[in-house]
Write a protein that holds these residues in place. Sequence first.
Motif, mmCIF file in Angstrom:
data_model
loop_
_atom_site.group_PDB
_atom_site.id
_atom_site.type_symbol
_atom_site.label_atom_id
_atom_site.label_comp_id
_atom_site.label_asym_id
_atom_site.label_seq_id
_atom_site.Cartn_x
_atom_site.Cartn_y
_atom_site.Cartn_z
ATOM 1 N N ASN A 99 -5.178 0.658 7.106
ATOM 2 C CA ASN A 99 -4.124 0.497 7.917
ATOM 3 C C ASN A 99 -4.541 1.018 9.601
ATOM 4 N N GLY B 123 0.781 -1.251 0.128
ATOM 5 C CA GLY B 123 -0.072 0.003 -0.208
ATOM 6 C C GLY B 123 0.751 1.360 0.010
ATOM 7 N N GLN C 261 2.070 2.671 -3.433
ATOM 8 C CA GLN C 261 1.121 3.401 -4.126
ATOM 9 C C GLN C 261 1.204 4.904 -4.057
ATOM 10 N N PHE D 214 -6.279 3.943 2.131
ATOM 11 C CA PHE D 214 -4.986 3.427 2.698
ATOM 12 C C PHE D 214 -5.057 3.711 4.023
#
Length: 266
Positions: free
Chosen positions: A175, A84, A87, A171
């Motif tokens: 997380n 991630g 990105q 994102f």
Amino acid sequence: MSTAPKPEWLLRASAVLWYGVAVAGLWAFGFYIAALYGVGLLGGDLSRWNRVLPEGHGYVAGDLRGNLALGAHLTLAFIVTLGGALQLVPQIRARAPWLHRWNGRLFVVAAVVAAASGVFIALTRGAVAGIYMTLGNALNAALVLTFAALAWRTARARAFIRHRRWALRLFVVINAVWFYRLGMMLWFAVHQGPVGHTAAFDGPFDIFLAFAHVLLPLAILELYLAAGAQGGARAKGAMAALLLVLSLATAAGVLLVVMGMWLPRL
């Protein structure tokens, strides 16, 4: 002529600083997942999964479906944690767009399946950290699925400005478990003990963090996006100052969780 940094530069620099600290912390989390759970799987010692997870929530002999769901969840968490962050690197988007596209597809699919498997585990094996954390995780899963769909849809429509916003939101929420650990360790360190925490995870701080670990980072992201797109010099400067403070707090949280939670369990 004034040589003071422009607010746009300060905002961008503070965001890059926080991102750098976050990537270090996320990759430390990924290493922890691999070292604890991955080593147990590859070494044939699945009891290693039970070092941290409570009874009935780690490896359970005879529960093939539950063990497979947990293994998939942990594997995808590792993929999401490491992939991630890539990105968000503009150099990758500019110089290797194919990598950005394929890594993005993997990230979105992994995020969706990780969220779905997490819900399945909670429904079949019960709550790990109390009912409030279960509700917070359900909210998180719903946001992950929503943001993943919108990030995918805007990418296919080549609406890249909107895609970036939905991808950033994805994102942040995927997380959330990382934010949870940092928030808890920071709180305990500041108060020199588990103030507001109970063994049943129903203390005042437990209830707050069950939802704040999802919604608070998301709210900060929205402030950052608004400051960058619509804010004046003062708004950009204030957001840059907030991100600087958050970078220091994130660095402290990462250090605390690595030294106090992850390394002792390996």
